[in-house]
Every structure is written in structure tokens, then in C-alpha cells.
Design an enzyme around this catalytic site. Structure first.
Site, mmCIF file in Angstrom:
data_model
loop_
_atom_site.group_PDB
_atom_site.id
_atom_site.type_symbol
_atom_site.label_atom_id
_atom_site.label_comp_id
_atom_site.label_asym_id
_atom_site.label_seq_id
_atom_site.Cartn_x
_atom_site.Cartn_y
_atom_site.Cartn_z
ATOM 1 N N GLY A 14 0.760 -1.033 0.098
ATOM 2 C CA GLY A 14 0.040 0.120 0.051
ATOM 3 C C GLY A 14 0.658 1.375 0.007
ATOM 4 N N HIS A 111 -0.093 1.013 -13.184
ATOM 5 C CA HIS A 111 0.857 -0.106 -13.608
ATOM 6 C C HIS A 111 2.305 0.568 -13.665
ATOM 7 C CE1 HIS A 111 1.757 -3.904 -15.495
ATOM 8 N NE2 HIS A 111 2.216 -3.146 -16.646
ATOM 9 N N ALA A 175 8.254 7.542 -8.611
ATOM 10 C CA ALA A 175 7.624 7.949 -9.806
ATOM 11 C C ALA A 175 6.096 7.727 -9.650
ATOM 12 C CB ALA A 175 8.068 7.711 -11.102
HETATM 13 C C1 GRF Z 1 3.061 -0.856 -7.751
HETATM 14 O O1 GRF Z 1 4.050 -1.164 -8.420
HETATM 15 C C2 GRF Z 1 1.665 -0.549 -8.853
HETATM 16 O O2 GRF Z 1 2.169 -0.081 -9.817
HETATM 17 C C3 GRF Z 1 1.214 -2.321 -9.009
HETATM 18 O O3 GRF Z 1 1.497 -2.903 -7.839
HETATM 19 C C4 GRF Z 1 2.286 -2.065 -7.214
HETATM 20 C C5 GRF Z 1 1.749 -1.944 -5.765
HETATM 21 O O4 GRF Z 1 2.619 -1.347 -4.525
HETATM 22 N N1 GRF Z 1 0.042 -2.213 -9.664
HETATM 23 P P1 GRF Z 1 2.154 -0.623 -3.569
HETATM 24 O O5 GRF Z 1 1.178 -1.843 -2.595
HETATM 25 O O6 GRF Z 1 1.196 0.527 -3.674
HETATM 26 O O7 GRF Z 1 3.183 -0.355 -2.658
#
Ligand code: GRF
Length: 220
Positions: A14, A111, A175
């Protein structure tokens, strides 16, 4: 003006949720996070929601006999909370066309690649294997096809000599934490319209310089 009521759906640590919570805490930010839903009880991100005193729920997909039944429970909870926009942030469940159509242009996802390059998993390893000079992330409206849909914001970062999956993922993640709040701000302000299968952003200033990687200072 009323702020856009958002739900963030997570499955894991998260950090994007955390970035969105931080953004929404800014004065005059046009969106608020009214609900966080995780499909996993052990998602680290639930702690961010609790700390920020945001209503949160665990809806374990395993408790439901089918994808459709799980999604019906999601929709019921989201609608009961008056949610206007769903933000997927590391939510690791594929969504059916039925759910995506029900929430059409009201679900966004982040993504970790410059879509349409490298949809799916292991994006950083695949980018390194291809030798691309830039990686990045994309915030887009969700369509039934995975990691596909009208693009709202992209952020590019260079791939550097010596990068491995972890170092590149960390650079992209930094980013992501800028791109996702920006996308939410633009949508909350009513500046994003889906036109055909692209987005139009009112008053968008381009402004980013052309980047070379490697930089043109290599001699020779
Ligand atoms: C991120 O890299 C996002 O782009 C992908 O899953 C990951 C989630 O990371 N869809 P987090 O749980 O927000 O730290």
C-alpha cells in the site's frame, strides 16, 4: 465544491495508497478517500488506512464461490459508501468485464510500466531484458483487457547502468507516488474526459523536456 469520493482497492503493502492519502490531506485537494478495501486480511496497506482513520474493509475473494460473487460483494460495499471512483493500487485480482463495465470510466489503475509496453507481471525484469532506456508507470482507466485502457498520466524514469530489478522498481515506485496523486487531482477537478479510447485533459500543459538516455555527453 464537494470532493470526489474515492475507494482504494489494495492487496499488499500500500505505498501508493499512502501517497494518495497524503495527497488527499492537502488543502483544496479535489478528492477524498472514503474507503479502503483489501481482498487480503494481511495487506500491510490496511495499517495506512487505519492510521489515517479511513473506513476500511477486508473482502476475502476466497470467501466467494465465483469471481462474480466476489465482485457483487465489492460493488455492494462500494455503492453503500457512495463511492464515485475506484482506485486500484496493487489490487491483485483480475476483474470481469461485467464489473469493469458497471464501473466504466470510474475505475483507474496504476501499472509499473510505460503502457502499452510490458503489461502483466515482472515488468521491470522484462524491461531490463529488452534493454529499454526508459521505464516508468502509467495511470489509466480500467478496461476488461488487463493493463489496458485510456491513459491519464505517465511518468518516465531512466534505466541506469548497473540497474537490477530492485533498483529499477524503486525508481519507478518513486515516480508512481507522484503520478497517481496527479491523476486523481486531475479527475477530481473534472479535467479528464474519455474521448474514444483516449483521454483529453482540460488545460494540460505539455512542458516536459525531451530526455536522452544516455545523455549526449559521451564524447567521441
Ligand atoms: C505498484 O508497483 C503498482 O504499480 C502495481 O502494484 C504495486 C503496488 O505497490 N500495480 P503498493 O502496494 O502501492 O506499494
Amino acid at each position: 465544491m464537494a470532493r470526489l469520493r474515492c475507494a482504494v482497492l489494495i492487496s499488499g503493502r500500500g505505498t501508493n495508497l499512502e501517497a494518495l492519502i497524503r495527497a488527499c490531506a492537502q488543502k483544496d485537494f479535489p478528492a477524498e478517500i472514503a474507503l479502503v478495501i483489501s481482498n487480503r486480511a494481511d495487506a500491510g496497506g490496511l495499517a495506512h488506512a487505519a492510521r489515517a482513520k479511513i473506513a476500511n474493509a477486508v473482502i476475502p475473494h476466497r470467501d466467494y464461490p465465483s469471481r462474480e460473487a466476489f465482485e457483487a460483494a465489492l460493488t455492494k460495499t462500494l455503492e453503500a459508501a457512495g463511492i464515485q471512483l475506484i482506485c486500484l493500487a496493487g489490487f491483485m485480482r483480475l476483474l470481469t468485464a461485467g464489473f469493469v463495465d458497471h464501473w466504466r470510466d470510474r475505475i483507474i489503475n496504476i501499472h509499473p510500466s510505460l503502457l502499452p509496453a510490458f503489461p502483466g507481471l515482472d515488468t521491470h525484469a522484462r524491461a531490463l531484458a529488452e534493454g529499454v532506456r526508459f521505464a516508468g508507470c502509467t495511470v489509466h482507466f480500467v478496461r476488461a483487457e488487463m493493463d489496458h485502457g485510456p491513459i491519464i498520466v505517465q511518468a518516465a524514469v531512466p534505466v541506469l547502468p548497473g540497474d537490477d530489478e530492485a533498483s529499477l522498481a524503486a525508481r519507478v515506485l518513486t515516480a508512481e507516488h507522484r503520478a497517481y496523486p496527479l491523476a486523481l487531482k486531475l479527475i477530481g477537478a473534472g479535467r479528464v474526459k474519455v474521448v474514444g479510447e483516449r483521454t483529453a485533459i482540460a488545460g494540460m500543459s505539455g512542458g516536459a523536456p525531451t530526455l536522452l538516455n544516455p545523455a549526449d555527453d559521451q564524447g567521441g
